[in-house]
Motif scaffolding. Structure first.
Motif, PDB file in Angstrom:
ATOM      1  N   ARG A 120      -7.357  42.572   9.296  1.00 45.58           N
ATOM      2  CA  ARG A 120      -7.364  44.023   9.486  1.00 45.58           C
ATOM      3  C   ARG A 120      -6.350  44.463  10.533  1.00 45.58           C
ATOM      4  O   ARG A 120      -5.775  45.546  10.439  1.00 45.58           O
ATOM      5  CB  ARG A 120      -8.765  44.495   9.883  1.00 45.58           C
ATOM      6  N   ILE A 121      -6.148  43.606  11.547  1.00 43.82           N
ATOM      7  CA  ILE A 121      -5.181  43.951  12.594  1.00 43.82           C
ATOM      8  C   ILE A 121      -3.781  44.094  12.013  1.00 43.82           C
ATOM      9  O   ILE A 121      -3.041  45.018  12.347  1.00 43.82           O
ATOM     10  CB  ILE A 121      -5.203  42.883  13.707  1.00 43.82           C
ATOM     11  N   TYR A 122      -3.408  43.168  11.135  1.00 47.66           N
ATOM     12  CA  TYR A 122      -2.053  43.176  10.565  1.00 47.66           C
ATOM     13  C   TYR A 122      -1.980  43.919   9.231  1.00 47.66           C
ATOM     14  O   TYR A 122      -0.940  43.912   8.575  1.00 47.66           O
ATOM     15  CB  TYR A 122      -1.580  41.731  10.387  1.00 47.66           C
ATOM     16  N   ARG A 123      -3.108  44.522   8.831  1.00 47.65           N
ATOM     17  CA  ARG A 123      -3.166  45.320   7.600  1.00 47.65           C
ATOM     18  C   ARG A 123      -2.711  44.518   6.372  1.00 47.65           C
ATOM     19  O   ARG A 123      -1.892  44.975   5.575  1.00 47.65           O
ATOM     20  CB  ARG A 123      -2.324  46.592   7.757  1.00 47.65           C
ATOM     21  N   VAL A 124      -3.218  43.308   6.283  1.00 47.32           N
ATOM     22  CA  VAL A 124      -2.932  42.438   5.138  1.00 47.32           C
ATOM     23  C   VAL A 124      -4.259  41.909   4.598  1.00 47.32           C
ATOM     24  O   VAL A 124      -5.272  41.904   5.313  1.00 47.32           O
ATOM     25  CB  VAL A 124      -2.014  41.257   5.533  1.00 47.32           C
ATOM     26  N   ALA A 246     -18.773  50.985  16.979  1.00 44.00           N
ATOM     27  CA  ALA A 246     -18.263  49.794  16.276  1.00 44.00           C
ATOM     28  C   ALA A 246     -19.078  48.577  16.673  1.00 44.00           C
ATOM     29  O   ALA A 246     -19.436  48.397  17.847  1.00 44.00           O
ATOM     30  CB  ALA A 246     -16.791  49.561  16.608  1.00 44.00           C
ATOM     31  N   PHE A 247     -19.393  47.749  15.682  1.00 45.82           N
ATOM     32  CA  PHE A 247     -20.059  46.473  15.901  1.00 45.82           C
ATOM     33  C   PHE A 247     -19.140  45.369  15.374  1.00 45.82           C
ATOM     34  O   PHE A 247     -18.698  45.429  14.226  1.00 45.82           O
ATOM     35  CB  PHE A 247     -21.408  46.412  15.178  1.00 45.82           C
ATOM     36  N   PHE A 268      -9.321  41.707  18.042  1.00 44.36           N
ATOM     37  CA  PHE A 268      -9.973  42.422  16.949  1.00 44.36           C
ATOM     38  C   PHE A 268      -9.619  43.902  17.037  1.00 44.36           C
ATOM     39  O   PHE A 268      -9.235  44.415  18.092  1.00 44.36           O
ATOM     40  CB  PHE A 268     -11.495  42.213  16.981  1.00 44.36           C
ATOM     41  N   LEU A 269      -9.732  44.569  15.926  1.00 45.43           N
ATOM     42  CA  LEU A 269      -9.320  45.972  15.809  1.00 45.43           C
ATOM     43  C   LEU A 269     -10.543  46.877  15.820  1.00 45.43           C
ATOM     44  O   LEU A 269     -11.413  46.767  14.956  1.00 45.43           O
ATOM     45  CB  LEU A 269      -8.533  46.177  14.510  1.00 45.43           C
ATOM     46  N   VAL A 270     -10.602  47.775  16.807  1.00 49.37           N
ATOM     47  CA  VAL A 270     -11.691  48.752  16.920  1.00 49.37           C
ATOM     48  C   VAL A 270     -11.100  50.048  17.457  1.00 49.37           C
ATOM     49  O   VAL A 270     -10.268  50.027  18.390  1.00 49.37           O
ATOM     50  CB  VAL A 270     -12.808  48.239  17.859  1.00 49.37           C
ATOM     51  N   PHE A 271     -11.517  51.177  16.900  1.00 47.34           N
ATOM     52  CA  PHE A 271     -11.046  52.503  17.301  1.00 47.34           C
ATOM     53  C   PHE A 271      -9.522  52.612  17.187  1.00 47.34           C
ATOM     54  O   PHE A 271      -8.871  53.309  17.977  1.00 47.34           O
ATOM     55  CB  PHE A 271     -11.471  52.828  18.742  1.00 47.34           C
ATOM     56  N   GLY A 272      -8.928  51.897  16.235  1.00 43.65           N
ATOM     57  CA  GLY A 272      -7.493  51.946  16.034  1.00 43.65           C
ATOM     58  C   GLY A 272      -6.694  51.233  17.100  1.00 43.65           C
ATOM     59  O   GLY A 272      -5.466  51.397  17.175  1.00 43.65           O
ATOM     60  N   ARG A 273      -7.341  50.404  17.919  1.00 47.33           N
ATOM     61  CA  ARG A 273      -6.675  49.667  18.986  1.00 47.33           C
ATOM     62  C   ARG A 273      -7.113  48.206  18.957  1.00 47.33           C
ATOM     63  O   ARG A 273      -8.154  47.864  18.403  1.00 47.33           O
ATOM     64  CB  ARG A 273      -6.980  50.296  20.358  1.00 47.33           C
ATOM     65  N   LEU A 299     -14.197  43.162  28.865  1.00 49.72           N
ATOM     66  CA  LEU A 299     -13.553  43.696  27.673  1.00 49.72           C
ATOM     67  C   LEU A 299     -12.105  44.030  28.029  1.00 49.72           C
ATOM     68  O   LEU A 299     -11.845  44.657  29.062  1.00 49.72           O
ATOM     69  CB  LEU A 299     -14.292  44.940  27.183  1.00 49.72           C
ATOM     70  N   ILE A 300     -11.169  43.607  27.189  1.00 53.13           N
ATOM     71  CA  ILE A 300      -9.742  43.781  27.473  1.00 53.13           C
ATOM     72  C   ILE A 300      -9.096  44.578  26.351  1.00 53.13           C
ATOM     73  O   ILE A 300      -9.261  44.254  25.165  1.00 53.13           O
ATOM     74  CB  ILE A 300      -9.039  42.414  27.622  1.00 53.13           C
ATOM     75  N   LEU A 301      -8.363  45.622  26.722  1.00 54.58           N
ATOM     76  CA  LEU A 301      -7.594  46.412  25.766  1.00 54.58           C
ATOM     77  C   LEU A 301      -6.192  45.823  25.686  1.00 54.58           C
ATOM     78  O   LEU A 301      -5.465  45.771  26.679  1.00 54.58           O
ATOM     79  CB  LEU A 301      -7.540  47.876  26.214  1.00 54.58           C
ATOM     80  N   ARG A 302      -5.796  45.363  24.500  1.00 54.64           N
ATOM     81  CA  ARG A 302      -4.498  44.726  24.325  1.00 54.64           C
ATOM     82  C   ARG A 302      -3.420  45.698  23.842  1.00 54.64           C
ATOM     83  O   ARG A 302      -2.267  45.315  23.692  1.00 54.64           O
ATOM     84  CB  ARG A 302      -4.630  43.567  23.324  1.00 54.64           C
TER      85      ARG A 302
END
Length: 373
Positions: A120-124, A246-247, A268-273, A299-302
């Motif tokens: 999902r992160i790479y939209r593939v 999101a879970f 992982f992808l959550v809230f578009g980030r 929790l880390i925002l990348r």
């Protein structure tokens, strides 16, 4: 050294030349014979006498080595079955749902979740790591799941061996050393011990010899704990009213950062980030009552962000995990200068959960995230 081919018999034979008793005789074998013997062409066999059955491989420099013999398999039938039933992504024997890709490769539920989240992160489309086929649509491998349930497992408390499908019932109701609590826990006794010691403890429980005032004090302490739990569930119920929820099911895996041990999840992808979770052991001088220091996580925002994100999050027991987690809500304002939350305690329920966390190669859990508008 001479070799001859007996055409009348149709078989390859070797004729012995002049014989030197001290150095022995050399027999040159052709490529066909060497291939059948399991050695490469051009290697000579050194034989001490014509009646000897021990052949040695010569390297042409006087050194010899014994020709290896094929050894029978030493694995038991159950060990060979386990090797067949393992997940073909993580190579672990999972007690979870198992799935099949289109080419028939087995994938456990945690790995399927990981692969889908990463895709999902790479939209593939998610792909099987063995054959690269699309695993967006999979089929449950019920036969493998049932076979795994029939395999023998050891009770983690008494080490008794029994089929895995009976393991949970055995540990909860039959195991003599299953950790249990005093029946007077409701009035303040905090004793914990093996089930076979419970009758002796109950007959000598120190709480029964305390004064009424002591028991009332214990009840008040328990009441405050229960009130804190009710507040926690009220807060979770309020968070479920958020629009952005999101879970995500994740796996902690050990890694080293500058020689220090950490546990990290995949991104992982959550809230578009893009996010990740990191944990570490809190090595303090005063370990908790389980004899183990606390486990902390953040929790880390990348993904870089220009706006402020107020996120509340809580770690929960995952669907594929045996580690029990006591929920505790944390909140943090993420912005361009603060992409990592503070470390908070990951509260595990008992000593077995701490031991399992430290011993496991990966620990499954679920994180719930709530984004304020």
């Amino acid at each position: 050294m001479l070799s001859a081919n007996n055409e009348s018999s149709g078989s390859h034979t070797a004729q012995q030349g002049p014989f030197d008793q001290q150095s022995g005789s050399q027999i040159q074998v052709d490529a066909f014979s060497e291939e059948r013997a399991g050695i490469s062409a051009g290697v000579s066999l050194s034989v001490n006498n014509s009646s000897s059955s021990d052949a040695r491989v010569g390297d042409g420099k006087g050194s010899t080595g014994t020709i290896p013999r094929v050894q029978p398999a030493t694995e038991t039938l159950e060990e060979r079955i386990v090797a067949v039933l393992r997940c073909e992504v993580c190579f672990d024997l999972r007690r979870t749902s198992m799935y099949l890709c289109k080419e028939g490769h087995s994938i456990c539920a945690p790995c399927l979740t990981d692969l889908s989240a990463e895709a999902r992160i790479y939209r593939v489309p998610p792909k099987c790591l063995c054959c690269e086929t699309d695993i967006s649509v999979t089929v449950r491998n019920i036969a493998v799941e049932k076979a795994i349930q029939e395999l023998s497992s050891n009770c983690q408390y008494c080490s008794e061996k029994l089929p895995y499908k009976f393991l949970d019932n055995h540990e909860r109701y039959e195991c003599s050393v299953y950790p249990t609590m005093c029946e007077n826990v409701r009035i303040g006794c905090d004793w914990q011990g093996p089930r076979n010691q419970l009758p002796e403890h109950v007959s000598n429980c120190a709480l029964l010899r305390r004064t009424c005032q002591d028991i009332v004090t214990n009840l008040e302490t328990l009441e405050s704990k229960h009130e804190a739990e009710k507040n926690l569930f009220r807060n979770i119920a309020d968070l479920l009213n958020y629009e952005m929820i999101a879970f995500t099911d994740l796996q902690f895996r050990p890694c080293y950062i500058e020689n220090d041990l950490f546990y990290e999840t995949k991104v992982f992808l959550v809230f578009g980030r893009i996010w990740m979770v990191r944990a570490r052991i809190d090595f303090r001088d005063d370990p908790n009552r389980f004899g183990i220091n606390s486990i902390l996580y953040q929790l880390i925002l990348r993904t870089e962000t220009d706006s402020s994100l107020h996120v509340q999050f809580v770690a929960l027991k995952g669907p594929y995990s045996n580690v029990q987690i006591s929920p505790q809500i944390y909140n943090y304002n993420f912005n361009a200068n603060n992409l990592e939350s503070n470390y908070g305690v990951l509260p595990l329920k008992d000593a077995n959960d701490y031991a399992q966390f430290m011993a496991s190669r990966d620990v499954n859990f679920r994180i719930a995230m709530f984004l304020s508008n």
